[in-house]
Design a protein around this motif. Structure first.
Motif, PDB file in Angstrom:
ATOM      1  N   LEU A  31       0.846  -1.183   0.000  1.00  0.00           N
ATOM      2  CA  LEU A  31       0.000   0.000   0.000  1.00  0.00           C
ATOM      3  C   LEU A  31       0.880   1.231   0.000  1.00  0.00           C
ATOM      4  O   LEU A  31       2.043   1.189   0.417  1.00  0.00           O
ATOM      5  CB  LEU A  31      -0.942  -0.006   1.205  1.00  0.00           C
ATOM      6  N   ALA A  32       0.326   2.344  -0.487  1.00  0.00           N
ATOM      7  CA  ALA A  32       1.071   3.597  -0.547  1.00  0.00           C
ATOM      8  C   ALA A  32       0.320   4.660   0.235  1.00  0.00           C
ATOM      9  O   ALA A  32      -0.914   4.718   0.207  1.00  0.00           O
ATOM     10  CB  ALA A  32       1.255   4.044  -1.992  1.00  0.00           C
ATOM     11  N   VAL A  33       1.066   5.496   0.938  1.00  0.00           N
ATOM     12  CA  VAL A  33       0.466   6.577   1.709  1.00  0.00           C
ATOM     13  C   VAL A  33       1.075   7.911   1.293  1.00  0.00           C
ATOM     14  O   VAL A  33       2.210   7.972   0.818  1.00  0.00           O
ATOM     15  CB  VAL A  33       0.661   6.398   3.233  1.00  0.00           C
ATOM     16  N   VAL A  34       0.289   8.960   1.481  1.00  0.00           N
ATOM     17  CA  VAL A  34       0.802  10.328   1.439  1.00  0.00           C
ATOM     18  C   VAL A  34       0.384  10.989   2.737  1.00  0.00           C
ATOM     19  O   VAL A  34      -0.808  11.028   3.067  1.00  0.00           O
ATOM     20  CB  VAL A  34       0.271  11.111   0.228  1.00  0.00           C
ATOM     21  N   ASP A  35       1.370  11.460   3.472  1.00  0.00           N
ATOM     22  CA  ASP A  35       1.130  12.141   4.733  1.00  0.00           C
ATOM     23  C   ASP A  35       0.763  13.593   4.424  1.00  0.00           C
ATOM     24  O   ASP A  35       1.584  14.367   3.940  1.00  0.00           O
ATOM     25  CB  ASP A  35       2.392  12.071   5.598  1.00  0.00           C
ATOM     26  N   LEU A  36      -0.497  13.962   4.675  1.00  0.00           N
ATOM     27  CA  LEU A  36      -0.973  15.289   4.305  1.00  0.00           C
ATOM     28  C   LEU A  36      -0.269  16.392   5.077  1.00  0.00           C
ATOM     29  O   LEU A  36      -0.062  17.494   4.555  1.00  0.00           O
ATOM     30  CB  LEU A  36      -2.480  15.377   4.508  1.00  0.00           C
ATOM     31  N   ASP A  37       0.098  16.125   6.313  1.00  0.00           N
ATOM     32  CA  ASP A  37       0.810  17.144   7.087  1.00  0.00           C
ATOM     33  C   ASP A  37       2.170  17.438   6.457  1.00  0.00           C
ATOM     34  O   ASP A  37       2.582  18.605   6.347  1.00  0.00           O
ATOM     35  CB  ASP A  37       0.973  16.689   8.536  1.00  0.00           C
ATOM     36  N   ALA A  38       2.873  16.388   6.035  1.00  0.00           N
ATOM     37  CA  ALA A  38       4.171  16.579   5.378  1.00  0.00           C
ATOM     38  C   ALA A  38       3.992  17.193   4.000  1.00  0.00           C
ATOM     39  O   ALA A  38       4.775  18.071   3.588  1.00  0.00           O
ATOM     40  CB  ALA A  38       4.907  15.244   5.279  1.00  0.00           C
ATOM     41  N   PHE A  39       2.987  16.746   3.260  1.00  0.00           N
ATOM     42  CA  PHE A  39       2.701  17.295   1.926  1.00  0.00           C
ATOM     43  C   PHE A  39       2.458  18.800   2.020  1.00  0.00           C
ATOM     44  O   PHE A  39       3.029  19.588   1.258  1.00  0.00           O
ATOM     45  CB  PHE A  39       1.477  16.576   1.356  1.00  0.00           C
ATOM     46  N   ASP A  40       1.622  19.202   2.970  1.00  0.00           N
ATOM     47  CA  ASP A  40       1.313  20.626   3.124  1.00  0.00           C
ATOM     48  C   ASP A  40       2.535  21.421   3.578  1.00  0.00           C
ATOM     49  O   ASP A  40       2.748  22.560   3.147  1.00  0.00           O
ATOM     50  CB  ASP A  40       0.175  20.807   4.124  1.00  0.00           C
ATOM     51  N   ALA A  41       3.344  20.834   4.465  1.00  0.00           N
ATOM     52  CA  ALA A  41       4.559  21.521   4.911  1.00  0.00           C
ATOM     53  C   ALA A  41       5.526  21.711   3.749  1.00  0.00           C
ATOM     54  O   ALA A  41       6.170  22.770   3.627  1.00  0.00           O
ATOM     55  CB  ALA A  41       5.221  20.733   6.038  1.00  0.00           C
ATOM     56  N   ASN A  42       5.634  20.705   2.887  1.00  0.00           N
ATOM     57  CA  ASN A  42       6.506  20.814   1.723  1.00  0.00           C
ATOM     58  C   ASN A  42       5.989  21.878   0.754  1.00  0.00           C
ATOM     59  O   ASN A  42       6.769  22.633   0.164  1.00  0.00           O
ATOM     60  CB  ASN A  42       6.622  19.470   1.017  1.00  0.00           C
ATOM     61  N   ALA A  43       4.667  21.917   0.572  1.00  0.00           N
ATOM     62  CA  ALA A  43       4.077  22.939  -0.299  1.00  0.00           C
ATOM     63  C   ALA A  43       4.370  24.337   0.241  1.00  0.00           C
ATOM     64  O   ALA A  43       4.731  25.254  -0.517  1.00  0.00           O
ATOM     65  CB  ALA A  43       2.576  22.719  -0.423  1.00  0.00           C
ATOM     66  N   GLU A  44       4.237  24.489   1.540  1.00  0.00           N
ATOM     67  CA  GLU A  44       4.510  25.780   2.160  1.00  0.00           C
ATOM     68  C   GLU A  44       5.976  26.173   1.985  1.00  0.00           C
ATOM     69  O   GLU A  44       6.304  27.339   1.731  1.00  0.00           O
ATOM     70  CB  GLU A  44       4.158  25.721   3.649  1.00  0.00           C
ATOM     71  N   ALA A  75      -2.660  20.976  -4.032  1.00  0.00           N
ATOM     72  CA  ALA A  75      -1.540  21.906  -4.196  1.00  0.00           C
ATOM     73  C   ALA A  75      -2.020  23.216  -4.810  1.00  0.00           C
ATOM     74  O   ALA A  75      -1.665  24.309  -4.341  1.00  0.00           O
ATOM     75  CB  ALA A  75      -0.454  21.278  -5.055  1.00  0.00           C
ATOM     76  N   LEU A  76      -2.861  23.133  -5.848  1.00  0.00           N
ATOM     77  CA  LEU A  76      -3.300  24.333  -6.547  1.00  0.00           C
ATOM     78  C   LEU A  76      -4.245  25.195  -5.713  1.00  0.00           C
ATOM     79  O   LEU A  76      -4.417  26.388  -5.997  1.00  0.00           O
ATOM     80  CB  LEU A  76      -3.971  23.946  -7.869  1.00  0.00           C
ATOM     81  N   ALA A  77      -4.857  24.600  -4.696  1.00  0.00           N
ATOM     82  CA  ALA A  77      -5.730  25.379  -3.810  1.00  0.00           C
ATOM     83  C   ALA A  77      -4.935  26.275  -2.866  1.00  0.00           C
ATOM     84  O   ALA A  77      -5.503  27.165  -2.223  1.00  0.00           O
ATOM     85  CB  ALA A  77      -6.618  24.432  -2.997  1.00  0.00           C
ATOM     86  N   ARG A  78      -3.634  26.048  -2.788  1.00  0.00           N
ATOM     87  CA  ARG A  78      -2.781  26.833  -1.885  1.00  0.00           C
ATOM     88  C   ARG A  78      -2.286  28.086  -2.598  1.00  0.00           C
ATOM     89  O   ARG A  78      -1.769  27.998  -3.733  1.00  0.00           O
ATOM     90  CB  ARG A  78      -1.596  25.979  -1.441  1.00  0.00           C
ATOM     91  N   PRO A  79      -2.407  29.259  -1.985  1.00  0.00           N
ATOM     92  CA  PRO A  79      -1.847  30.468  -2.591  1.00  0.00           C
ATOM     93  C   PRO A  79      -0.356  30.282  -2.886  1.00  0.00           C
ATOM     94  O   PRO A  79       0.395  29.765  -2.067  1.00  0.00           O
ATOM     95  CB  PRO A  79      -2.069  31.536  -1.512  1.00  0.00           C
ATOM     96  N   GLY A  80       0.049  30.694  -4.073  1.00  0.00           N
ATOM     97  CA  GLY A  80       1.437  30.518  -4.491  1.00  0.00           C
ATOM     98  C   GLY A  80       1.585  29.519  -5.611  1.00  0.00           C
ATOM     99  O   GLY A  80       2.592  29.529  -6.322  1.00  0.00           O
TER     100      GLY A  80
END
Length: 412
Positions: free
Chosen positions: A47-60, A87-92
């Motif tokens: 199985l594969a996971v994406v950690d949303l907290d890490a994803f958002d921190a990386n986007a920031e 990702a596109l919902a985030r300003p920047g």
């Protein structure tokens, strides 16, 4: 990536496969969060996971490094529509950098806007359908880097108004030495103007330029020599990019000048002629992006494999695992055990098609059915092995979303 010179790329004196060097026991990354096991308890591995907290921190962090310059998200490094939207919902973030005309048309049909196909296409059927689709043609830009591309597009039915961008070679040349990747033959202002003028004369709309500095963006800071090459390349590219942009603006009304990648966002964004940067891999934080001086993405994407055998003392075997990243062959292209255990792959077997043996003291603590966590060497390529990504936050399984593969889409 590696430094590409005009020599056989297989001859790499530092390649472990040639020197007999032993791969490291584990990655330098911290152990995978125990919360991932909790969040995905009961789900079968692989199985594969994406950690949303890490994803958002990386986007920031990407937005911070871009310093106000919009980031076009690279879809090939994400390959999951819900996460592209996140990702596109985030300003920047603004716009998509796609890798296939068919993918771009599909994304536009799904509601995405401003999609740039950053690689030339010779899929005449897909290009013809794009030219005949008013909505898609208004939202999709395709790449050209030669008069051959221009002639091919001009021969389509109703090509007038089709949006194109010129890809400009951004490698470093030191005498006869070529450092970077082999992409566009367009290098000088004169080269770029010739293609842009021919495209305009053919009725195409020239709206952009692209400069991808692979030898900066895709190369970790592993030695003083690498840092020197990257600094010299960045300085050289600033001057040449400015000259190309100035020349092409005389013959085309440019909407965007795209540059950089995850590893060079902070440098490319400093250039005033660049209107946008590109990034995608930094959202997932794969192993090839460990070791940069300017940033340290959090590992956000990983996969778990189940222990299926205990073939002998000090060994376990997990199911699957042969998820080899593209690029020059070497151990760095294999999945990496995600820390926390004294385990390593068996050099004689590596990562297998249906099973991968592991050895080390950590094998003593693994029982049949237990999991071992891995990180992929690259970002979006992981999604070609899984139909779904389990999105987790802390100990919660937030959502399970399809990858491109899970939606039945394969764009090569």
């Amino acid at each position: 990536m590696t430094l590409h010179r005009d020599v056989d790329p297989a001859v790499d004196p530092d390649d472990p496969a040639r020197t007999g060097a032993v791969e490291p026991l584990e990655t330098a990354a911290p152990a995978p969060p125990r919360s991932w096991d909790v969040a995905t308890v009961g789900l079968p591995a692989p199985l594969a996971v994406v950690d949303l907290d890490a994803f958002d921190a990386n986007a920031e962090d990407l937005v911070r490094r871009a310093n106000g310059v919009p980031i076009r998200v690279a879809s090939k490094s994400v390959r999951c529509r819900p996460l592209l939207r996140r990702a596109l919902a985030r300003p920047g973030f603004s716009g998509v950098m796609a890798y296939s005309v068919r993918e771009a048309s599909w994304l536009v049909d799904s509601g995405f806007e401003d999609v740039y196909v950053a690689y030339p296409s010779v899929d005449v059927l897909a290009l013809s359908e794009l030219a005949l689709d008013g909505l898609a043609a208004s939202q999709v830009t395709v790449t050209v880097d030669s008069l051959d591309h221009v002639r091919m597009l001009a021969a389509l039915t109703r090509p007038h108004g089709l949006r194109v961008a010129v890809d400009v070679d951004s490698s470093l040349r030191v005498g006869p030495v070529h450092i970077g990747v082999r992409r566009s033959p367009v290098r000088s202002p004169e080269d770029a103007v010739a293609v842009a003028r021919a495209a305009s004369d053919a009725g195409l709309s020239v709206v952009g330029l692209m400069f991808y500095d692979a030898q900066i963006a895709g190369l970790p800071d592993t030695s003083p020599a690498v840092r020197f090459v990257k600094a010299r390349s960045a300085a050289s590219l600033v001057d040449r990019r400015r000259a190309v942009v100035r020349a092409v603006r005389d013959v085309a009304d440019l909407e965007f000048v795209n540059g950089g990648g995850t590893g060079s966002v902070h440098l490319t964004a400093l250039d005033p002629v660049v209107t946008e940067v590109a990034a995608g891999s930094g959202l997932y934080g794969p192993t090839l992006f460990d070791g940069y001086d300017a940033f340290s993405p959090r590992p956000a994407a990983a996969f778990a494999l189940a222990v299926t055998r205990r073939p002998g003392p000090g060994f376990v075997t997990v199911s699957g695992g042969g998820y080899i990243a593209s690029g020059p062959p070497g151990w760095e292209r294999l999945p990496a055990l995600f820390g926390g255990r004294d385990l390593r792959m068996v050099r004689r077997e590596g990562a297998g098609e249906v099973q991968t043996p592991l050895q080390g003291k950590g094998a003593r603590d693994l029982q049949i059915g237990d999991r071992a966590w891995f990180r992929h060497a690259k970002a979006g390529e992981l999604c070609e092995r899984f139909n779904a990504l389990h999105l987790v936050s802390g100990t919660d399984l937030v959502e399970t979303v399809p990858t491109y593969r899970g939606e039945g889409r394969n764009f090569g």
